[in-house]
Design an enzyme around this catalytic site. Structure first.
Site, PDB file in Angstrom:
ATOM      1  N   GLY A  17       3.984  -9.148   0.280  1.00 55.66           N
ATOM      2  CA  GLY A  17       3.479  -7.852  -0.180  1.00 55.66           C
ATOM      3  C   GLY A  17       2.009  -7.658   0.147  1.00 55.66           C
ATOM      4  CB  VAL A  85      10.701 -11.577   0.841  1.00 55.95           C
ATOM      5  CG1 VAL A  85      11.078 -12.906   0.190  1.00 55.95           C
ATOM      6  CG2 VAL A  85       9.580 -11.777   1.844  1.00 55.95           C
ATOM      7  CD  GLU A 176      -4.287  10.244 -12.089  1.00 56.51           C
ATOM      8  OE1 GLU A 176      -5.305   9.683 -12.487  1.00 56.51           O
ATOM      9  OE2 GLU A 176      -3.538   9.750 -11.228  1.00 56.51           O
TER      10      GLU A 176
HETATM   11  C1  LIG Z   1       1.385   6.798  -8.572  1.00 54.98           C
HETATM   12  C2  LIG Z   1       0.536   5.620  -9.009  1.00 54.98           C
HETATM   13  C3  LIG Z   1      -0.766   5.812  -9.415  1.00 54.98           C
HETATM   14  C4  LIG Z   1      -1.556   4.726  -9.824  1.00 54.98           C
HETATM   15  N1  LIG Z   1      -2.841   4.948 -10.220  1.00 54.98           N
HETATM   16  C5  LIG Z   1      -3.612   3.893 -10.570  1.00 54.98           C
HETATM   17  C6  LIG Z   1      -4.992   4.085 -10.915  1.00 54.98           C
HETATM   18  O1  LIG Z   1      -5.505   5.214 -10.899  1.00 54.98           O
HETATM   19  N2  LIG Z   1      -5.735   2.975 -11.258  1.00 54.98           N
HETATM   20  C7  LIG Z   1      -5.198   1.715 -11.273  1.00 54.98           C
HETATM   21  O2  LIG Z   1      -5.899   0.754 -11.577  1.00 54.98           O
HETATM   22  N3  LIG Z   1      -3.897   1.516 -10.964  1.00 54.98           N
HETATM   23  C8  LIG Z   1      -3.113   2.559 -10.604  1.00 54.98           C
HETATM   24  N4  LIG Z   1      -1.794   2.354 -10.271  1.00 54.98           N
HETATM   25  C9  LIG Z   1      -1.251   0.980 -10.361  1.00 54.98           C
HETATM   26  C10 LIG Z   1      -1.681   0.157  -9.136  1.00 54.98           C
HETATM   27  O3  LIG Z   1      -1.387   0.877  -7.961  1.00 54.98           O
HETATM   28  C11 LIG Z   1      -0.939  -1.154  -9.167  1.00 54.98           C
HETATM   29  O4  LIG Z   1      -1.288  -1.845 -10.342  1.00 54.98           O
HETATM   30  C12 LIG Z   1      -1.272  -2.013  -7.958  1.00 54.98           C
HETATM   31  O5  LIG Z   1      -0.921  -1.359  -6.759  1.00 54.98           O
HETATM   32  C13 LIG Z   1      -0.567  -3.358  -8.046  1.00 54.98           C
HETATM   33  O6  LIG Z   1      -0.820  -4.078  -6.890  1.00 54.98           O
HETATM   34  P1  LIG Z   1       0.259  -5.113  -6.339  1.00 54.98           P
HETATM   35  O7  LIG Z   1      -0.363  -5.780  -5.173  1.00 54.98           O
HETATM   36  O8  LIG Z   1       0.793  -5.926  -7.456  1.00 54.98           O
HETATM   37  O9  LIG Z   1       1.503  -4.213  -5.872  1.00 54.98           O
HETATM   38  P2  LIG Z   1       1.570  -3.022  -4.843  1.00 54.98           P
HETATM   39  O10 LIG Z   1       0.237  -2.450  -4.558  1.00 54.98           O
HETATM   40  O11 LIG Z   1       2.620  -2.106  -5.360  1.00 54.98           O
HETATM   41  O12 LIG Z   1       2.093  -3.700  -3.485  1.00 54.98           O
HETATM   42  C14 LIG Z   1       3.334  -4.316  -3.386  1.00 54.98           C
HETATM   43  C15 LIG Z   1       3.654  -4.507  -1.907  1.00 54.98           C
HETATM   44  O13 LIG Z   1       4.785  -5.353  -1.788  1.00 54.98           O
HETATM   45  C16 LIG Z   1       5.662  -4.873  -0.788  1.00 54.98           C
HETATM   46  N5  LIG Z   1       6.997  -5.382  -1.125  1.00 54.98           N
HETATM   47  C17 LIG Z   1       7.693  -5.180  -2.270  1.00 54.98           C
HETATM   48  N6  LIG Z   1       8.858  -5.854  -2.240  1.00 54.98           N
HETATM   49  C18 LIG Z   1       8.898  -6.490  -1.055  1.00 54.98           C
HETATM   50  C19 LIG Z   1       9.856  -7.342  -0.441  1.00 54.98           C
HETATM   51  N7  LIG Z   1      10.999  -7.684  -1.031  1.00 54.98           N
HETATM   52  N8  LIG Z   1       9.595  -7.823   0.790  1.00 54.98           N
HETATM   53  C20 LIG Z   1       8.445  -7.482   1.436  1.00 54.98           C
HETATM   54  N9  LIG Z   1       7.501  -6.690   0.891  1.00 54.98           N
HETATM   55  C21 LIG Z   1       7.726  -6.201  -0.338  1.00 54.98           C
HETATM   56  C22 LIG Z   1       5.510  -3.372  -0.875  1.00 54.98           C
HETATM   57  O14 LIG Z   1       5.869  -2.725   0.324  1.00 54.98           O
HETATM   58  C23 LIG Z   1       4.006  -3.224  -1.185  1.00 54.98           C
HETATM   59  O15 LIG Z   1       3.233  -3.102  -0.015  1.00 54.98           O
HETATM   60  C24 LIG Z   1      -0.996   3.416  -9.841  1.00 54.98           C
HETATM   61  C25 LIG Z   1       0.319   3.224  -9.417  1.00 54.98           C
HETATM   62  C26 LIG Z   1       1.083   4.307  -8.999  1.00 54.98           C
HETATM   63  C27 LIG Z   1       2.501   4.074  -8.541  1.00 54.98           C
END
Ligand SMILES: Cc1cc2nc3c(=O)[nH]c(=O)nc-3n(C[C@H](O)[C@H](O)[C@H](O)COP(=O)(O)OP(=O)(O)OC[C@H]3O[C@@H](n4cnc5c(N)ncnc54)[C@H](O)[C@@H]3O)c2cc1C
Length: 433
Positions: A17, A85, A176
């Site tokens: 990810g 994955v 939002e």
């Molecule tokens: C609409 C929206 C608005 C938001 N606004 C805010 C905000 O204003 N402020 C804030 O702090 N947070 C905000 N968030 C929350 C924030 O975006 C998340 O907490 C953050 O993105 C988490 O990061 P992460 O790396 O855990 O996951 P993500 O950023 O979601 O990344 C996960 C990645 O894993 C990949 N992936 C998933 N499953 C698989 C798999 N099986 N195989 C390969 N790749 C895979 C996906 O393609 C993605 O690129 C918001 C979320 C959303 C949905």
């Protein structure tokens, strides 16, 4: 089939990810002397906090997406593979992916979360999520298509359903998108559809909780509700959705709402993988880790961000909030641990893994033009100051100079003349409006 990556005798870290956590980890591991393989199902990184602006035709999808291959150019030790994955065999230290087997020495799961429909299949089919850039584009198409349909609709009941947008979920995303749609109704719709009676357009925010933004202070919740109401959003507090079918949203109290657009931002659940041995899952399907972010029961496997939950942090007994800052700070923590382990291996000493301590930098939600709420340490404020701060923080967080410039120009353009010009409906040829 084995993934075609030469091992070159180096320790291999696989990151699942490339979201906000995974990408930060890639940066933090720069120059670590190990091979790093990033696997993502998309070939681009996306910035979720601005997806609602894509959905409301304020920004182009490409402004909040960035290709991994461009980002990782020039880093010899780094490999990117697009794919899904599917499962983790922690005994053999191998992943099963859509492009074959991939071996690792260290694994970091940063796969984020997906929309939670709480097991309601019909709901999942009939509502529109807002979790990815693709969801944002789909929403934009639906909203604009329904406006076009409304323009030629002669049946009053159908017309009203086409012009009613229900947003389910009163967290930051719900607030939002409801605010952005209210602005669209006020500024764009009357100009684009001069024949339309815009008073018939409704934006209804359905929230199961008694107050909006329940993770924030009560004063911020009140302010958000007041601002949204002033902007023409109908806020329905304490209303639980039971079902959605045939263009009708059914509430648990028996009331109904006829609508052709239901935006579902009512919850998320962690992305799932099969694993051997099985991982322990916590609330929302989140992978349970210890305070050093090591996945319980699995060796050399870490999990960060929305996909995981830390067990044992006294300050966060129910886990950390699923926010960008948590994912990014956790990435830094895991990078430190892996680098430490590597250097102790070389020196032949013992080393302790880095314990994760979350530094809360505050929370914000934007409501509309010059309207937002922010909570930073003990400071709680709203209005134009919070809105300007929100703009600066989000602009700074965007990847790529081009994206920053495009978004800034877009925002300034929209601010001074209320004329975003991105209202294009792109859809497959075979789909009729
Ligand atoms: C609409 C929206 C608005 C938001 N606004 C805010 C905000 O204003 N402020 C804030 O702090 N947070 C905000 N968030 C929350 C924030 O975006 C998340 O907490 C953050 O993105 C988490 O990061 P992460 O790396 O855990 O996951 P993500 O950023 O979601 O990344 C996960 C990645 O894993 C990949 N992936 C998933 N499953 C698989 C798999 N099986 N195989 C390969 N790749 C895979 C996906 O393609 C993605 O690129 C918001 C979320 C959303 C949905």
């Amino acid at each position: 089939m084995k993934a075609n990556i030469k091992h070159r005798g180096k320790t291999r870290i696989v990151v699942i990810g490339g979201g906000l956590g995974g990408l930060r980890l890639m940066k933090a591991l720069k120059g670590c002397g190990m091979q790093v393989v990033l696997v993502d199902r998309n070939n681009y990184h996306q910035f979720p906090p601005l997806i609602y602006q894509v959905a409301s035709a304020g920004l182009e999808p490409s402004s909040i997406s960035f290709p991994f291959r461009k980002m990782l150019q020039g880093r010899e030790e780094v490999f990117f593979r697009m794919g899904e994955v599917k499962s983790i065999d922690a005994n053999e230290k191998v992943l099963q992916t859509s492009f074959g087997k991939l071996y690792y020495d260290y694994l970091v799961i940063a796969a984020g979360a997906t929309t939670n429909f709480f097991g309601n299949e019909r709901m999942a089919r009939n509502v529109l999520p807002m979790k990815t850039v693709l969801d944002g584009m789909n929403l934009r198409n639906t909203i604009l298509s329904n406006l076009e349909r409304a323009e030629v609709e002669t049946d009053e009941e159908t017309l009203r359903a086409l012009l009613t947008v229900a947003v389910v979920g009163g967290g930051p995303s719900g607030v939002e998108i409801a605010g952005a749609l209210a602005e669209m109704k006020r500024t764009i719709v009357p100009r684009d559809y001069p024949d339309m009676d815009t008073a018939k357009m409704r934006i209804v925010l359905v929230n199961s909780d008694a107050r909006l933004l329940k993770s924030m202070d009560e004063a911020s919740s009140r302010r958000a509700e007041r601002d949204l109401t002033e902007m023409g959003v109908e806020v329905m507090p304490g209303a639980r959705v039971a079902d959605c079918r045939d263009g009708v949203l059914y509430m648990e109290d028996g009331s109904t709402l006829a609508t052709r657009t239901v935006i579902w931002v009512a919850g998320i659940r962690a992305n799932r993988f099969m694993s051997t041995p099985e991982m322990t899952l916590g609330a929302g399907g989140r992978i349970v880790t210890d305070t050093c972010l090591r996945v319980k029961g699995l060796n050399d496997v870490f999990a960060i961000g929305d996909v995981s939950i830390v067990d044992g942090d006294k300050d966060y007994p129910h886990g950390h909030p699923q926010l960008a800052q948590v994912a990014m700070q956790q990435a830094d923590c895991v990078a430190k641990t892996i680098k430490r382990r590597k250097s102790s291996e070389q020196r032949g000493g013992n080393v302790s893994d880095q314990v994760f301590r979350y530094r809360d930098l505050g929370t914000m939600a934007t409501i509309g033009r010059k309207k937002a709420v922010a909570e930073i340490a003990r400071l709680k404020f709203g209005g134009i100051t919070a809105w300007l701060l929100w703009l600066v923080v989000h602009l700074r967080s965007l990847l790529g100079v081009r994206n920053k410039i495009v978004v800034l120009i877009n925002w300034m353009w929209n601010y001074f003349n209320y004329r975003s010009s991105l209202r294009l409906i792109f859809r497959n040829e075979d789909k009729t409006v």
